[in-house]
Design a protein around this motif. Sequence first.
Motif, PDB file in Angstrom:
ATOM      1  N   ASN A   1      48.906  37.610  31.275  1.00 26.82           N
ATOM      2  CA  ASN A   1      48.910  38.487  32.475  1.00 26.82           C
ATOM      3  C   ASN A   1      48.737  39.852  32.050  1.00 26.82           C
ATOM      4  O   ASN A   1      49.782  40.353  31.369  1.00 26.82           O
ATOM      5  N   ASN A   2      47.886  40.491  32.878  1.00 20.53           N
ATOM      6  CA  ASN A   2      47.737  41.979  32.813  1.00 20.53           C
ATOM      7  C   ASN A   2      48.721  42.590  33.613  1.00 20.53           C
ATOM      8  O   ASN A   2      48.484  42.921  34.708  1.00 20.53           O
ATOM      9  N   THR A   3      50.030  43.034  33.107  1.00 20.21           N
ATOM     10  CA  THR A   3      50.859  43.440  34.018  1.00 20.21           C
ATOM     11  C   THR A   3      50.583  44.638  34.472  1.00 20.21           C
ATOM     12  O   THR A   3      51.020  45.155  35.613  1.00 20.21           O
ATOM     13  N   ALA A   4      49.950  45.555  33.726  1.00 21.69           N
ATOM     14  CA  ALA A   4      49.638  46.947  34.301  1.00 21.69           C
ATOM     15  C   ALA A   4      48.840  46.994  35.538  1.00 21.69           C
ATOM     16  O   ALA A   4      49.061  47.873  36.396  1.00 21.69           O
ATOM     17  N   ALA A   5      47.776  46.034  35.321  1.00 23.31           N
ATOM     18  CA  ALA A   5      46.898  46.222  36.465  1.00 23.31           C
ATOM     19  C   ALA A   5      47.032  44.890  37.654  1.00 23.31           C
ATOM     20  O   ALA A   5      46.383  44.918  38.509  1.00 23.31           O
ATOM     21  N   SER A   6      48.191  44.135  37.405  1.00 19.14           N
ATOM     22  CA  SER A   6      48.509  42.775  38.024  1.00 19.14           C
ATOM     23  C   SER A   6      47.322  41.885  38.332  1.00 19.14           C
ATOM     24  O   SER A   6      47.308  41.804  39.425  1.00 19.14           O
ATOM     25  N   ILE A   7      46.572  41.811  37.439  1.00 17.72           N
ATOM     26  CA  ILE A   7      45.562  40.954  37.246  1.00 17.72           C
ATOM     27  C   ILE A   7      45.757  39.659  36.418  1.00 17.72           C
ATOM     28  O   ILE A   7      46.485  39.862  35.338  1.00 17.72           O
ATOM     29  N   PRO A   8      44.861  38.876  36.528  1.00 19.49           N
ATOM     30  CA  PRO A   8      44.974  37.702  35.194  1.00 19.49           C
ATOM     31  C   PRO A   8      44.741  38.377  33.916  1.00 19.49           C
ATOM     32  O   PRO A   8      43.993  39.299  33.881  1.00 19.49           O
ATOM     33  N   GLY A   9      45.204  37.913  32.989  1.00 21.70           N
ATOM     34  CA  GLY A   9      45.467  38.266  31.691  1.00 21.70           C
ATOM     35  C   GLY A   9      44.849  37.179  30.608  1.00 21.70           C
ATOM     36  O   GLY A   9      45.327  37.532  29.472  1.00 21.70           O
ATOM     37  N   TYR A  10      44.232  36.388  31.014  1.00 23.19           N
ATOM     38  CA  TYR A  10      43.499  35.305  30.013  1.00 23.19           C
ATOM     39  C   TYR A  10      42.105  35.223  30.346  1.00 23.19           C
ATOM     40  O   TYR A  10      41.642  34.310  31.014  1.00 23.19           O
ATOM     41  N   GLU A  11      41.258  36.089  29.529  1.00 25.10           N
ATOM     42  CA  GLU A  11      39.754  35.952  29.787  1.00 25.10           C
ATOM     43  C   GLU A  11      38.826  35.273  28.848  1.00 25.10           C
ATOM     44  O   GLU A  11      39.301  35.428  27.531  1.00 25.10           O
ATOM     45  N   ILE A  12      38.321  34.398  29.350  1.00 25.45           N
ATOM     46  CA  ILE A  12      37.390  33.766  28.351  1.00 25.45           C
ATOM     47  C   ILE A  12      35.994  33.056  29.015  1.00 25.45           C
ATOM     48  O   ILE A  12      35.888  32.668  30.319  1.00 25.45           O
ATOM     49  N   PRO A  13      34.778  33.562  28.502  1.00 27.03           N
ATOM     50  CA  PRO A  13      34.609  34.238  27.390  1.00 27.03           C
ATOM     51  C   PRO A  13      35.111  35.987  27.473  1.00 27.03           C
ATOM     52  O   PRO A  13      34.972  36.433  28.821  1.00 27.03           O
ATOM     53  N   LYS A  14      35.608  36.476  26.427  1.00 27.76           N
ATOM     54  CA  LYS A  14      36.168  37.719  26.758  1.00 27.76           C
ATOM     55  C   LYS A  14      34.758  38.645  27.177  1.00 27.76           C
ATOM     56  O   LYS A  14      33.676  38.775  26.528  1.00 27.76           O
ATOM     57  N   GLY A  15      35.199  39.536  27.973  1.00 24.24           N
ATOM     58  CA  GLY A  15      34.032  40.356  28.609  1.00 24.24           C
ATOM     59  C   GLY A  15      33.363  39.908  29.760  1.00 24.24           C
ATOM     60  O   GLY A  15      32.440  40.538  30.419  1.00 24.24           O
ATOM     61  N   SER A  16      33.500  38.581  30.269  1.00 21.96           N
ATOM     62  CA  SER A  16      32.733  38.049  31.141  1.00 21.96           C
ATOM     63  C   SER A  16      33.445  38.172  32.577  1.00 21.96           C
ATOM     64  O   SER A  16      32.627  37.923  33.379  1.00 21.96           O
ATOM     65  N   GLY A  17      34.716  38.497  32.691  1.00 22.86           N
ATOM     66  CA  GLY A  17      35.491  38.799  33.985  1.00 22.86           C
ATOM     67  C   GLY A  17      35.708  37.409  34.374  1.00 22.86           C
ATOM     68  O   GLY A  17      36.518  37.512  35.523  1.00 22.86           O
ATOM     69  N   ALA A  18      35.736  36.357  33.768  1.00 21.37           N
ATOM     70  CA  ALA A  18      36.070  34.987  33.983  1.00 21.37           C
ATOM     71  C   ALA A  18      37.774  34.708  33.324  1.00 21.37           C
ATOM     72  O   ALA A  18      37.828  34.937  32.250  1.00 21.37           O
ATOM     73  N   HIS A  19      38.488  34.363  34.202  1.00 20.18           N
ATOM     74  CA  HIS A  19      39.761  34.201  33.711  1.00 20.18           C
ATOM     75  C   HIS A  19      40.406  32.788  33.966  1.00 20.18           C
ATOM     76  O   HIS A  19      40.070  32.217  35.096  1.00 20.18           O
TER      77      HIS A  19
END
Length: 283
Positions: free
Chosen positions: A46-64
């Motif tokens: 979890n991306n706590t600083a931005a309060s958004i999902p924090g497991y992205e795959i593929p990385k850089g895709s914006g898909a969590h």
Amino acid sequence: MKKNYTPTLLMALLSASNQYYSQSSTVSLNENNCDAFISDIGTFFNNTAASIPGYEIPKGSGAHAIYSAALWFGGLDTNGNLKQVVPQYASASQDIWPGALAANGTATLPSPNPLGQTHWAISKTEIDNHVVNFSNPGYVVPTEILNWPAHGDTSVNQAFYLAPFIDVDANGYYNPLAGDYPCIKGDRAIYTIANDRGGLLGSGNEPIGIEVHYLFYQYNSSVEAINNTTFLDARIINRSTQTINDYATSFWADTDLGGPTDDYFGCDSLRNLMYSYNADNQD
């Protein structure tokens, strides 16, 4: 001499008040095709600083694939009362805090933090370079190797041995200047130590007095399945004097596959597998 790390769980893909030390901090583990956010308060992905999902795959895709996840711990005391630690989100229900507890049975949390930091990120490349060059003139030991939490502060009753390390001269002490180095897995790893005694449990439960050592790691591999996987080993220590019966560790996850309101969840007990999938084809 090798100080062994005890793995208890393997995980493949798929700020609260009363905090004792400081506000939680988060680091990213992105050695392979995954970008996984790891906090020092028992919640991860979890991306706590931005309060958004924090497991992205593929990385850089914006898909969590995951919004937040955590290990849960629980069991019964000698009177049959349920003791459980169930962190969920960094902003609510905080049940875990950073730091190592006293190992004398009181399970108290020293303050300020004797270890100086709450998580350590290190790569196999850094360790390999250290092994070859530690005795060479001009070599500078990387900070994460130098500050590896191999030993607790015994003056405040922390355990002498904490994080695992390779003891090159077999003297029982961690000394990177003599060639000792962290014992990790993967091509890059994040190590963090946490506990359930840093404040009132946000879940309203009673603490156990546990100290949890998390080792997250990834391999940069040509094997697609491995390259799409984040692994987790956890060492769970009861630092209190109370006996916990029927103890269990479980894995909680809030998976988000597209829209978060239509995800299904299931398991395959024969494969020791849990999975999430989308309820429809709309996202």
